[in-house]
Scaffold this motif. Structure first.
Motif, PDB file in Angstrom:
ATOM      1  N   SER A  17      14.525  76.423 -29.019  1.00  0.00           N
ATOM      2  CA  SER A  17      14.155  75.153 -29.648  1.00  0.00           C
ATOM      3  C   SER A  17      13.080  75.360 -30.705  1.00  0.00           C
ATOM      4  O   SER A  17      13.134  74.773 -31.787  1.00  0.00           O
ATOM      5  N   GLY A 140      11.855  62.023 -30.209  1.00  0.00           N
ATOM      6  CA  GLY A 140      12.569  62.195 -28.960  1.00  0.00           C
ATOM      7  C   GLY A 140      11.725  61.843 -27.754  1.00  0.00           C
ATOM      8  O   GLY A 140      10.495  61.847 -27.805  1.00  0.00           O
ATOM      9  N   ARG A 142      11.805  62.302 -23.226  1.00  0.00           N
ATOM     10  CA  ARG A 142      12.393  63.064 -22.137  1.00  0.00           C
ATOM     11  C   ARG A 142      13.461  62.233 -21.422  1.00  0.00           C
ATOM     12  O   ARG A 142      13.260  61.063 -21.142  1.00  0.00           O
ATOM     13  N   ASP A 148      15.143  67.405 -18.128  1.00  0.00           N
ATOM     14  CA  ASP A 148      15.262  66.655 -19.372  1.00  0.00           C
ATOM     15  C   ASP A 148      16.712  66.699 -19.862  1.00  0.00           C
ATOM     16  O   ASP A 148      17.119  67.624 -20.567  1.00  0.00           O
ATOM     17  N   ARG A 151      17.140  66.543 -23.955  1.00  0.00           N
ATOM     18  CA  ARG A 151      16.576  67.529 -24.869  1.00  0.00           C
ATOM     19  C   ARG A 151      17.626  68.139 -25.800  1.00  0.00           C
ATOM     20  O   ARG A 151      17.485  68.119 -27.026  1.00  0.00           O
ATOM     21  N   TRP A 152      18.685  68.684 -25.206  1.00  0.00           N
ATOM     22  CA  TRP A 152      19.698  69.334 -26.025  1.00  0.00           C
ATOM     23  C   TRP A 152      20.406  68.339 -26.926  1.00  0.00           C
ATOM     24  O   TRP A 152      20.723  68.654 -28.082  1.00  0.00           O
ATOM     25  N   TRP A 155      18.197  67.713 -29.998  1.00  0.00           N
ATOM     26  CA  TRP A 155      18.211  68.845 -30.929  1.00  0.00           C
ATOM     27  C   TRP A 155      19.528  68.896 -31.696  1.00  0.00           C
ATOM     28  O   TRP A 155      19.547  69.131 -32.915  1.00  0.00           O
ATOM     29  N   PRO A 167      10.109  66.422 -30.939  1.00  0.00           N
ATOM     30  CA  PRO A 167      10.653  66.328 -29.578  1.00  0.00           C
ATOM     31  C   PRO A 167       9.675  65.771 -28.564  1.00  0.00           C
ATOM     32  O   PRO A 167       8.461  65.959 -28.679  1.00  0.00           O
ATOM     33  N   ASP A 168      10.219  65.067 -27.591  1.00  0.00           N
ATOM     34  CA  ASP A 168       9.507  64.629 -26.390  1.00  0.00           C
ATOM     35  C   ASP A 168       8.081  64.165 -26.661  1.00  0.00           C
ATOM     36  O   ASP A 168       7.117  64.743 -26.163  1.00  0.00           O
ATOM     37  N   SER A 171       5.692  63.631 -23.707  1.00  0.00           N
ATOM     38  CA  SER A 171       5.492  64.778 -22.826  1.00  0.00           C
ATOM     39  C   SER A 171       4.113  64.756 -22.157  1.00  0.00           C
ATOM     40  O   SER A 171       3.080  64.614 -22.819  1.00  0.00           O
TER      41      SER A 171
END
Length: 218
Positions: A17, A140, A142, A148, A151-152, A155, A167-168, A171
């Motif tokens: 990632s 993004g 979670r 998670d 996640r993919w 991405w 991302p996230d 978090s």
């Protein structure tokens, strides 16, 4: 043994990632460039709206201060990706957007909406905004407490659409009581942390897409 394998797999996914992000980060500026618009719009659910924050302490207000530009907040509590699509034109596209910040997915999880439906809706949202001539910043979250599941998908969506992605952004906040207002929402400190995570990417977009007005801040 199974535990070690699981940890190794997660670590490898994290490294992949990071590599993708470093490569993708430079690529998106030209391909994501807006063709029109003036305003920055924040489009999302209660996290964008700032539920749990004191006045002016939600992360969109904090971002506006960091970039020295107003951001129009059209967050709506309880929004799913499906309900957001229904109000996209009225709340976003009619407001002369140049950059649109998108944050959805939490309420899809709560309502048991299949992941494929969630990300299909996000893809439609991105396509409609891009067709309008606006740039996009995807945020993004979670997709699960222990694993998670999002996640993919996030991405892949960012890669497919050639858009910047943070991302996230939530978090570590969900499991930290000192950063939360209630079970779901951050408090002032939690929103401050989200703003710090988003600000570097948003600042780069502002520098690239508002070059004349931003000369004095570079």
């Amino acid at each position: 043994m199974a535990g070690i394998l699981a940890i190794s797999t997660l670590f490898l996914a994290f490294i992949v990632s990071l590599i993708f992000l470093r490569y993708h980060h430079r690529k998106f500026l030209g391909r994501n460039a807006p063709r029109s618009g003036e305003n920055i719009i924040a489009f999302g659910d209660s996290l964008i709206k700032g539920v749990g924050a004191s006045p002016g302490k939600d992360f969109i207000s904090l971002l506006a201060k960091k970039i020295r530009r107003p951001i129009i907040n059209v967050g709506h509590s309880g929004d799913t990706t499906a309900s957001a699509l229904k109000r996209l034109r009225k709340d976003v596209l009619t407001q002369n957007p140049r950059i649109v910040i998108i944050l959805f997915g939490g309420n899809d999880i709560r309502n048991g909406i299949p992941r494929k439906v969630t990300f299909h809706n996000l893809a439609l949202m991105i396509d409609k905004i891009r067709e309008h001539g606006s740039a996009i910043l995807l945020l993004g979250i979670r997709g699960g407490i222990l694993i998670d599941y999002f996640r993919w998908y996030f991405w892949q969506l960012a890669k497919e659409k050639d858009i910047p992605f943070v991302p996230d952004v939530y978090s570590g906040i969900f499991i930290e009581p000192d950063l939360k207002y209630d079970f779901l929402h951050p408090n002032n400190e939690g929103y401050k942390l989200i703003a710090e995570r988003v600000a570097p990417t948003l600042k780069e977009l502002v520098r690239a897409y508002y070059p004349i007005k931003n000369e004095s801040h570079t």
